[in-house]
Scaffold this motif. Structure first.
Motif, short mmCIF file in Angstrom:
data_model
loop_
_atom_site.label_atom_id
_atom_site.label_comp_id
_atom_site.label_asym_id
_atom_site.label_seq_id
_atom_site.Cartn_x
_atom_site.Cartn_y
_atom_site.Cartn_z
N HIS A 81 0.82 -1.22 0.00
CA HIS A 81 0.00 0.00 0.00
C HIS A 81 0.85 1.27 0.00
O HIS A 81 2.04 1.25 0.30
CB HIS A 81 -1.03 -0.02 1.13
N ALA A 82 0.18 2.37 -0.34
CA ALA A 82 0.86 3.66 -0.44
C ALA A 82 0.95 4.32 0.94
O ALA A 82 0.56 3.74 1.95
CB ALA A 82 0.10 4.54 -1.43
N LEU A 83 1.46 5.54 0.95
CA LEU A 83 1.80 6.27 2.17
C LEU A 83 0.81 6.10 3.32
O LEU A 83 1.19 5.67 4.40
CB LEU A 83 1.92 7.76 1.82
N THR A 84 -0.44 6.43 3.09
CA THR A 84 -1.41 6.40 4.19
C THR A 84 -2.45 5.31 3.97
O THR A 84 -3.55 5.38 4.51
CB THR A 84 -2.11 7.76 4.33
N GLY A 85 -2.08 4.31 3.18
CA GLY A 85 -2.99 3.19 2.93
C GLY A 85 -2.98 2.22 4.09
O GLY A 85 -2.47 2.49 5.18
N ASP A 86 -3.57 1.05 3.85
CA ASP A 86 -3.68 0.06 4.91
C ASP A 86 -3.85 -1.32 4.30
O ASP A 86 -3.85 -1.46 3.07
CB ASP A 86 -4.86 0.41 5.83
N GLN A 87 -4.03 -2.30 5.18
CA GLN A 87 -4.13 -3.69 4.71
C GLN A 87 -5.50 -4.01 4.13
O GLN A 87 -5.68 -5.08 3.55
CB GLN A 87 -3.80 -4.66 5.86
N TYR A 88 -6.45 -3.09 4.25
CA TYR A 88 -7.82 -3.37 3.81
C TYR A 88 -7.97 -3.03 2.33
O TYR A 88 -8.77 -2.17 1.96
CB TYR A 88 -8.81 -2.62 4.70
N VAL A 89 -7.20 -3.71 1.50
CA VAL A 89 -7.16 -3.38 0.08
C VAL A 89 -8.49 -3.66 -0.61
O VAL A 89 -8.89 -2.93 -1.51
CB VAL A 89 -5.98 -4.11 -0.62
N ALA A 90 -9.18 -4.71 -0.15
CA ALA A 90 -10.42 -5.09 -0.84
C ALA A 90 -11.54 -5.37 0.15
O ALA A 90 -12.49 -6.09 -0.14
CB ALA A 90 -10.18 -6.30 -1.73
N SER A 91 -11.42 -4.84 1.35
CA SER A 91 -12.49 -5.00 2.33
C SER A 91 -12.63 -3.73 3.15
O SER A 91 -11.75 -2.87 3.14
CB SER A 91 -12.19 -6.19 3.26
N GLU A 92 -13.72 -3.63 3.85
CA GLU A 92 -14.07 -2.39 4.53
C GLU A 92 -13.03 -1.98 5.57
O GLU A 92 -12.58 -2.79 6.38
CB GLU A 92 -15.43 -2.58 5.22
N ASN A 93 -12.67 -0.72 5.55
CA ASN A 93 -11.77 -0.18 6.55
C ASN A 93 -12.53 -0.04 7.88
O ASN A 93 -13.60 0.56 7.91
CB ASN A 93 -11.26 1.19 6.07
N PRO A 94 -12.00 -0.61 8.97
CA PRO A 94 -12.77 -0.63 10.23
C PRO A 94 -12.95 0.75 10.86
O PRO A 94 -13.85 0.95 11.66
CB PRO A 94 -11.91 -1.52 11.14
N ILE A 95 -12.12 1.71 10.48
CA ILE A 95 -12.24 3.05 11.07
C ILE A 95 -13.20 3.90 10.27
O ILE A 95 -14.11 4.52 10.82
CB ILE A 95 -10.86 3.74 11.14
N THR A 96 -13.00 3.91 8.95
CA THR A 96 -13.82 4.81 8.13
C THR A 96 -15.10 4.14 7.63
O THR A 96 -16.03 4.83 7.23
CB THR A 96 -13.03 5.27 6.89
N GLY A 97 -15.11 2.80 7.65
CA GLY A 97 -16.27 2.08 7.12
C GLY A 97 -16.36 2.13 5.60
O GLY A 97 -17.36 1.71 5.02
#
Lengths: 413, 216
Positions: A81-97
């Motif tokens: 992932h890029a600078l401020t990305g995360d492991q949730y590449v293809a599933s919902e981000n738990p913080i932002t939804g």
């Protein structure tokens, strides 16, 4: 990341510092140590050697997987992932939804087809969503690491990912793919572990961070550090949050991810919820409102110290420097299939930077493809709906999968 | 660069149906499993043929980005590049075969390009339109105009083909750069190999295209 989403939101809500912390921010705090995703914890006996000369341990890496690893263990794809990305590449981000940040690229039937490949995406070292970073608890003190964490590099990130891949029992990755800082990791993977990378796809990236890009990062870091609530990095224990500084950093950075043409097309000089200019310093223009919104939503999901660490990692990246100044030497005798991609309007990682990589790969007689995609959406184009990107990546991966003997979903090559 | 190739670009996807005569000849020259660089690979028709029939480890270089993208989308390796400028990036002896198919006449410096090809590849295959073909000669002789044929459809002012040569010219160039001509073939205007042995001057008349296999 959230380009154009909620772009027209007004700016009446205020970024707060200590009171009324949004629930999302509390979730973020928790995610740094106890991610919603999978994680592996490495004990002090399995420390990670860092470029800074220190051993990090115990440490942990948070990751997400999609699809199924085949019996031969040949179909694993690592997404960086890029600078401020995360492991949730293809599933919902738990913080932002919000849905996965690259769900256009990764998923069933997508170019990185999770019906065909076993996709792994890990939060980077120095990040704040579950892999050890400055927001994680330092086991020695029981407090967040903050600035006590050694500065990490792109190579450290890749080393940590290699440990994860070992843990998953995977010898060779079918593909390593990523954009921007993710693309830097891809190049580092191909240089550090050529025998473990069957194909490599650095997108909108470079083999070194340019002076101009270091300059932009420095502006961002200074904005964070100039916020009194940063408190020398110890804001966690003092119950503070340098939200304003981080928001300004994000606003400045966000401009670099776009292009003049894209901004003009989307916002022009349009006014925000008003008929005329106000002769004041409120957000008269839509672009101002948009940027303020980008800044404010970012601080809810990202740790300010983590922002310092990941930007620094990119600044320090200079792959050729590790090979006596010769980038070609980094790829000598490489059997990896490369696919380099750039975008015409990307001025942060311009096509010229990709061509430097291609030139070096040619000099090393490596197997390389290079595609420049016509787009006016700037650096962020790699995250957006760009049919030519999808078409060529799908073609490249299909060709590579045939060479690797990975069957298409439903059997057959 | 020729009518045949541009027609093929337009009919992207239906290439397997009609394999170009010169592609067939080139394919026959390349050995099984060889490392191949196709300079001026267009949309990858020849590379695709070589991959399927010869199992080569193939790479393409193509000046148009649309051509490169088409190659990559069909799973071939290709980079955007200019034969005049970018061949210098490759190391000596990087490939078993370097192919320059219907492109030599469009380069700015054919002699330099040919030298680079011989440096990069152990074997070099060059195919090009023969300007000495009798129909071309007749047009110039009778009409006093630069030849425009189905095969070379451009007018002199809009042609990408800036360095035409005849088969005999090319043989002379090979001598000049010390290239050994291992094999030479001429194709008639039906795209078929001229099936008889003849002196250069005969081929220079009846050959619409030529395919050469060279070594350093």
């Amino acid at each position: 990341m959230e380009l154009y989403e909620n772009a027209m939101t007004s700016t009446t809500s205020k970024a707060d510092d200590t009171d009324n912390e949004p629930a999302t921010r509390l979730v973020a705090q928790n995610e740094a140590d106890n991610p919603s995703s999978k994680k592996v914890v490495f004990g002090a006996d399995r420390a990670l050697a860092l470029d800074a000369g220190e051993e990090l341990g115990p440490w942990q890496i948070a990751y997400e997987t999609y699809g199924t690893l085949n019996a031969e263990r040949t179909n694993a794809v690592l997404v960086c992932h890029a600078l401020t990305g995360d492991q949730y590449v293809a599933s919902e981000n738990p913080i932002t939804g919000k849905p996965g940040w690259w769900s256009l690229m990764v998923g069933p039937g997508r170019p990185v087809d999770t019906d065909k490949y076993f996709v792994i995406c890990a939060n980077v070292l120095g990040g704040c969503l579950g892999t050890t970073g400055p927001a994680s608890l330092n086991p020695a003190t029981g407090k967040p690491w903050a600035l006590d964490l050694p500065v990490v590099t792109i190579r450290d990130m890749v080393r940590s990912q290699a440990r994860l891949i070992d843990h998953l029992g995977i010898d060779t990755l079918f593909a390593v793919i990523g954009g921007s800082m993710g693309g830097m990791q891809v190049l580092q993977w191909a240089a550090s572990y050529p025998e473990r990378v069957f194909s490599a796809l650095p997108i909108a990236a470079a083999a070194r961070h340019s002076s101009q890009n270091i300059a932009f990062h420095e502006v961002g870091r200074q904005a964070v550090m100039a916020d009194p609530n940063w408190a020398g990095g110890a804001y966690h224990e003092k119950g503070l949050r340098p939200s304003k500084g981080l928001a300004v950093a994000r606003m400045a950075a966000h401009i670099t991810y776009l292009s003049d043409a894209a901004l003009h097309r989307k916002f022009g000089r349009n006014l925000q919820d008003r008929e005329a200019i106000t002769f004041g310093f409120d957000a008269d223009f839509q672009i101002e409102s948009y940027l303020r919104h980008q800044g404010m939503t970012f601080v809810d999901r990202f740790d300010p110290n983590s922002y310092l660490y990941v930007t620094r990692a990119m600044d320090y990246f200079d792959l050729a420097a590790d090979y006596e100044g010769s980038l070609a030497r980094a790829f000598l005798h490489s059997q990896t299939r490369f696919f380099v991609m750039s975008f015409t309007s990307d001025w942060l990682f311009p096509t010229q930077e990709s061509k430097v990589v291609v030139k070096a790969l040619n000099a090393a007689a490596a197997n390389v493809s290079f595609v420049e995609v016509e787009s006016d959406r700037g650096h962020d184009a790699f995250l957006l709906d760009e049919p030519e990107m999808f078409r060529t990546i799908r073609g490249f991966l299909t060709g590579a999968a045939n060479a690797r003997g990975i069957p298409a979903p439903g059997g057959g090559l | 660069m020729t009518a045949v190739s541009s027609a093929l670009i337009e009919e992207n996807g239906t290439l397997q149906k009609a394999i170009r005569g010169d592609h067939r000849l080139v394919c026959d020259l390349v050995t099984q499993g060889a490392r191949v660089l196709d300079v001026g690979c267009e949309d990858g028709a020849l590379l695709d043929l070589l991959t399927r029939e010869r199992g080569v480890d193939g790479r393409g270089m193509e000046i148009s980005q649309a051509g490169v993208n088409a190659c990559v989308a069909r799973g071939l390796s290709a980079v955007q590049g200019d034969a005049d400028r970018d061949l210098a990036d490759y190391p000596d002896d990087a490939f078993d075969f370097v192919i320059l198919s219907q492109t030599l006449q469009a380069t700015r410096e054919p002699k330099t390009v040919l030298k680079q090809l011989l440096r990069i590849g152990s074997n070099v295959v060059v195919s090009f339109p023969n300007f000495g073909f009798w129909k071309n000669r007749l047009q110039l002789l009778f009409y006093g105009r630069m030849p425009v044929t189905d095969y070379l459809p451009y007018s002199w002012y809009d042609t990408p083909n800036i360095h035409f040569c005849t088969i005999r010219d090319f043989v002379a160039l090979c001598e000049e750069v010390d290239a050994e001509v291992v094999k030479a073939m001429a194709l008639n205007d039906k795209g078929r190999k001229v099936g008889f042995n003849a002196p250069w001057w005969v081929w220079n008349l009846v050959g619409q295209q030529a395919v050469f296999l060279l070594k350093r």
